[in-house]
Motif scaffolding. Structure first.
Motif, PDB file in Angstrom:
ATOM      1  N   LEU A 126      89.175  44.395  21.633  1.00 56.37           N
ATOM      2  CA  LEU A 126      88.203  44.800  20.617  1.00 56.37           C
ATOM      3  C   LEU A 126      87.371  45.977  21.110  1.00 56.37           C
ATOM      4  O   LEU A 126      87.043  46.883  20.345  1.00 56.37           O
ATOM      5  CB  LEU A 126      87.280  43.624  20.279  1.00 56.37           C
ATOM      6  CG  LEU A 126      87.961  42.366  19.716  1.00 56.37           C
ATOM      7  CD1 LEU A 126      86.947  41.254  19.558  1.00 56.37           C
ATOM      8  CD2 LEU A 126      88.638  42.673  18.386  1.00 56.37           C
ATOM      9  N   VAL A 127      87.009  45.950  22.395  1.00 52.72           N
ATOM     10  CA  VAL A 127      86.219  47.030  22.991  1.00 52.72           C
ATOM     11  C   VAL A 127      86.703  47.267  24.423  1.00 52.72           C
ATOM     12  O   VAL A 127      86.830  46.315  25.201  1.00 52.72           O
ATOM     13  CB  VAL A 127      84.710  46.694  23.023  1.00 52.72           C
ATOM     14  CG1 VAL A 127      83.905  47.916  23.492  1.00 52.72           C
ATOM     15  CG2 VAL A 127      84.196  46.231  21.668  1.00 52.72           C
ATOM     16  N   GLY A 128      86.969  48.521  24.752  1.00 54.40           N
ATOM     17  CA  GLY A 128      87.244  48.903  26.131  1.00 54.40           C
ATOM     18  C   GLY A 128      85.998  49.572  26.693  1.00 54.40           C
ATOM     19  O   GLY A 128      85.433  50.462  26.052  1.00 54.40           O
ATOM     20  N   VAL A 129      85.537  49.106  27.853  1.00 60.53           N
ATOM     21  CA  VAL A 129      84.316  49.643  28.456  1.00 60.53           C
ATOM     22  C   VAL A 129      84.692  50.454  29.698  1.00 60.53           C
ATOM     23  O   VAL A 129      85.163  49.896  30.690  1.00 60.53           O
ATOM     24  CB  VAL A 129      83.329  48.519  28.834  1.00 60.53           C
ATOM     25  CG1 VAL A 129      82.070  49.115  29.473  1.00 60.53           C
ATOM     26  CG2 VAL A 129      82.966  47.672  27.622  1.00 60.53           C
ATOM     27  N   THR A 161      93.360  35.597  22.236  1.00 61.73           N
ATOM     28  CA  THR A 161      93.695  36.719  21.361  1.00 61.73           C
ATOM     29  C   THR A 161      92.801  37.915  21.621  1.00 61.73           C
ATOM     30  O   THR A 161      93.262  39.015  21.922  1.00 61.73           O
ATOM     31  CB  THR A 161      93.585  36.299  19.884  1.00 61.73           C
ATOM     32  OG1 THR A 161      94.429  35.169  19.666  1.00 61.73           O
ATOM     33  CG2 THR A 161      94.033  37.427  18.968  1.00 61.73           C
ATOM     34  N   ASP A 162      91.489  37.734  21.510  1.00 67.00           N
ATOM     35  CA  ASP A 162      90.569  38.871  21.544  1.00 67.00           C
ATOM     36  C   ASP A 162      89.981  39.088  22.928  1.00 67.00           C
ATOM     37  O   ASP A 162      89.773  38.142  23.691  1.00 67.00           O
ATOM     38  CB  ASP A 162      89.449  38.660  20.526  1.00 67.00           C
ATOM     39  CG  ASP A 162      89.990  38.690  19.100  1.00 67.00           C
ATOM     40  OD1 ASP A 162      90.857  39.534  18.819  1.00 67.00           O
ATOM     41  OD2 ASP A 162      89.569  37.862  18.282  1.00 67.00           O
ATOM     42  N   GLU A 163      89.664  40.357  23.223  1.00 65.30           N
ATOM     43  CA  GLU A 163      89.293  40.718  24.597  1.00 65.30           C
ATOM     44  C   GLU A 163      88.313  41.884  24.604  1.00 65.30           C
ATOM     45  O   GLU A 163      88.356  42.765  23.754  1.00 65.30           O
ATOM     46  CB  GLU A 163      90.584  41.117  25.337  1.00 65.30           C
ATOM     47  CG  GLU A 163      90.414  41.541  26.768  1.00 65.30           C
ATOM     48  CD  GLU A 163      91.762  41.731  27.469  1.00 65.30           C
ATOM     49  OE1 GLU A 163      91.738  42.009  28.660  1.00 65.30           O
ATOM     50  OE2 GLU A 163      92.825  41.601  26.809  1.00 65.30           O
ATOM     51  N   TRP A 169      86.138  31.372  27.636  1.00 66.30           N
ATOM     52  CA  TRP A 169      85.404  30.171  27.259  1.00 66.30           C
ATOM     53  C   TRP A 169      86.393  29.201  26.627  1.00 66.30           C
ATOM     54  O   TRP A 169      87.134  29.564  25.708  1.00 66.30           O
ATOM     55  CB  TRP A 169      84.300  30.518  26.256  1.00 66.30           C
ATOM     56  CG  TRP A 169      83.174  31.286  26.868  1.00 66.30           C
ATOM     57  CD1 TRP A 169      81.974  30.787  27.272  1.00 66.30           C
ATOM     58  CD2 TRP A 169      83.119  32.680  27.164  1.00 66.30           C
ATOM     59  NE1 TRP A 169      81.187  31.785  27.798  1.00 66.30           N
ATOM     60  CE2 TRP A 169      81.858  32.951  27.748  1.00 66.30           C
ATOM     61  CE3 TRP A 169      84.022  33.750  27.005  1.00 66.30           C
ATOM     62  CZ2 TRP A 169      81.473  34.227  28.151  1.00 66.30           C
ATOM     63  CZ3 TRP A 169      83.647  35.013  27.411  1.00 66.30           C
ATOM     64  CH2 TRP A 169      82.378  35.245  27.980  1.00 66.30           C
ATOM     65  N   ALA A 170      86.408  27.961  27.117  1.00 70.42           N
ATOM     66  CA  ALA A 170      87.402  26.987  26.677  1.00 70.42           C
ATOM     67  C   ALA A 170      87.458  26.858  25.152  1.00 70.42           C
ATOM     68  O   ALA A 170      88.528  26.703  24.573  1.00 70.42           O
ATOM     69  CB  ALA A 170      87.115  25.628  27.311  1.00 70.42           C
ATOM     70  N   SER A 171      86.298  26.948  24.519  1.00 69.72           N
ATOM     71  CA  SER A 171      86.259  26.698  23.076  1.00 69.72           C
ATOM     72  C   SER A 171      86.482  27.962  22.241  1.00 69.72           C
ATOM     73  O   SER A 171      86.495  27.908  21.014  1.00 69.72           O
ATOM     74  CB  SER A 171      84.902  26.096  22.697  1.00 69.72           C
ATOM     75  OG  SER A 171      83.872  27.002  23.056  1.00 69.72           O
ATOM     76  N   GLU A 172      86.643  29.106  22.895  1.00 76.67           N
ATOM     77  CA  GLU A 172      86.718  30.367  22.162  1.00 76.67           C
ATOM     78  C   GLU A 172      88.045  31.090  22.419  1.00 76.67           C
ATOM     79  O   GLU A 172      88.585  31.049  23.514  1.00 76.67           O
ATOM     80  CB  GLU A 172      85.571  31.307  22.606  1.00 76.67           C
ATOM     81  CG  GLU A 172      84.181  30.723  22.462  1.00 76.67           C
ATOM     82  CD  GLU A 172      83.717  30.667  21.011  1.00 76.67           C
ATOM     83  OE1 GLU A 172      84.326  31.345  20.162  1.00 76.67           O
ATOM     84  OE2 GLU A 172      82.741  29.942  20.753  1.00 76.67           O
ATOM     85  N   ASP A 173      88.521  31.769  21.389  1.00 77.21           N
ATOM     86  CA  ASP A 173      89.750  32.552  21.516  1.00 77.21           C
ATOM     87  C   ASP A 173      89.390  33.974  21.960  1.00 77.21           C
ATOM     88  O   ASP A 173      89.629  34.947  21.249  1.00 77.21           O
ATOM     89  CB  ASP A 173      90.474  32.559  20.171  1.00 77.21           C
ATOM     90  CG  ASP A 173      91.905  33.092  20.299  1.00 77.21           C
ATOM     91  OD1 ASP A 173      92.414  33.151  21.431  1.00 77.21           O
ATOM     92  OD2 ASP A 173      92.487  33.458  19.266  1.00 77.21           O
ATOM     93  N   PHE A 174      88.789  34.064  23.160  1.00 78.51           N
ATOM     94  CA  PHE A 174      88.184  35.323  23.591  1.00 78.51           C
ATOM     95  C   PHE A 174      88.124  35.369  25.116  1.00 78.51           C
ATOM     96  O   PHE A 174      87.879  34.356  25.770  1.00 78.51           O
ATOM     97  CB  PHE A 174      86.763  35.411  22.999  1.00 78.51           C
ATOM     98  CG  PHE A 174      85.972  36.589  23.472  1.00 78.51           C
ATOM     99  CD1 PHE A 174      86.356  37.875  23.159  1.00 78.51           C
ATOM    100  CD2 PHE A 174      84.812  36.404  24.223  1.00 78.51           C
ATOM    101  CE1 PHE A 174      85.619  38.970  23.595  1.00 78.51           C
ATOM    102  CE2 PHE A 174      84.069  37.487  24.660  1.00 78.51           C
ATOM    103  CZ  PHE A 174      84.470  38.772  24.343  1.00 78.51           C
ATOM    104  N   VAL A 175      88.352  36.557  25.677  1.00 77.87           N
ATOM    105  CA  VAL A 175      88.311  36.719  27.129  1.00 77.87           C
ATOM    106  C   VAL A 175      87.645  38.061  27.479  1.00 77.87           C
ATOM    107  O   VAL A 175      87.812  39.046  26.754  1.00 77.87           O
ATOM    108  CB  VAL A 175      89.743  36.641  27.744  1.00 77.87           C
ATOM    109  CG1 VAL A 175      90.646  37.734  27.184  1.00 77.87           C
ATOM    110  CG2 VAL A 175      89.720  36.696  29.262  1.00 77.87           C
ATOM    111  N   ILE A 176      86.865  38.065  28.560  1.00 79.34           N
ATOM    112  CA  ILE A 176      86.351  39.316  29.130  1.00 79.34           C
ATOM    113  C   ILE A 176      87.147  39.591  30.402  1.00 79.34           C
ATOM    114  O   ILE A 176      87.335  38.690  31.232  1.00 79.34           O
ATOM    115  CB  ILE A 176      84.850  39.223  29.462  1.00 79.34           C
ATOM    116  CG1 ILE A 176      84.033  38.958  28.191  1.00 79.34           C
ATOM    117  CG2 ILE A 176      84.364  40.514  30.118  1.00 79.34           C
ATOM    118  CD1 ILE A 176      82.535  38.865  28.426  1.00 79.34           C
ATOM    119  N   THR A 177      87.620  40.807  30.553  1.00 75.04           N
ATOM    120  CA  THR A 177      88.477  41.161  31.682  1.00 75.04           C
ATOM    121  C   THR A 177      87.887  42.315  32.473  1.00 75.04           C
ATOM    122  O   THR A 177      87.470  43.320  31.895  1.00 75.04           O
ATOM    123  CB  THR A 177      89.884  41.558  31.179  1.00 75.04           C
ATOM    124  OG1 THR A 177      90.461  40.452  30.493  1.00 75.04           O
ATOM    125  CG2 THR A 177      90.790  41.968  32.330  1.00 75.04           C
TER     126      THR A 177
END
Length: 205
Positions: free
Chosen positions: A94-97, A9-11, A51-59
């Motif tokens: 959540l944040v665009g860098v 979901t979150d990124e 991370w397998a355990s987290e609903d989060f991705v860095i792209t």
């Protein structure tokens, strides 16, 4: 259109021209080394880290802008794919860098600013703002910059942020990723995660 995004979901997304150091920042944030093409324009798909355990991705999105030896149509198609990606996942990011090369960013922006056109990097910044995405400008390679505050003030000005830059520390983050000096970026990202009430994700930054 990129089809590689994990079902998260979150990124946090890294966006920038080729050769500004996005992959190095990605490595510093995740502790994981990503294979990138040896020359600009080779990386056509995003690099994702989740991370397998987290609903989060860095792209880390592919670099855009002028690339030596890469046909103009291909350069444009990469940029178009990035825009579509940001539009599609704006509610998840959540944040665009936006990553800049501190040494050359002002010259590149000024060189591409005309009455008819806005430089790609500035355009991406305003696109993220229009999409409602919290945005941080990571000014990389600051170890190569002599006039630090003047340069950061000039960068703030080019993005429509009234200098001095120090009043924008949640938006402008001077870093040197190659030397592991990304604390200002982590602080800026964390300030936005707090705004989103995502204190649980601060352990990553």
């Amino acid at each position: 259109m990129f089809e590689t995004r994990p079902d998260r979901t979150d990124e946090v997304a890294l966006i920038g021209r080729s050769n500004v150091g996005k992959s190095t920042i990605m490595r510093e944030l995740t502790g994981h080394t990503f294979t990138t093409g040896g020359k600009p324009g080779v990386t056509r798909e995003p690099n994702h880290y989740d991370w397998a355990s987290e609903d989060f991705v860095i792209t880390d999105l592919p670099g855009f802008g002028y690339m030596q030896g890469v046909p103009e149509e291909r350069q444009e198609s990469i940029k178009t794919d990035i825009v579509h990606y940001l539009e599609e996942y704006a509610d998840n990011i959540l944040v665009g860098v936006i990553v800049l090369d501190g040494k050359s960013a002002v010259d590149i922006i000024d060189r591409h600013t005309t009455e008819e056109s806005i430089p790609h990097t500035v355009e991406m910044y305003h696109l993220l703002r229009e999409l409602g995405v919290d945005t941080v400008i990571a000014v990389n390679k600051m170890d190569k910059v002599d006039d630090r505050d003047d340069r950061l003030d000039a960068i703030a000005d080019r993005f429509g942020l009234l200098p001095p830059w120090k009043q924008w520390t949640d938006t402008i983050a001077p870093i040197t990723a190659k030397k592991g000096n990304i604390g200002a970026l982590e602080d800026a990202i964390n300030s936005h995660l707090e705004d989103h009430k995502r204190h649980d994700l601060k352990k990553f930054f």
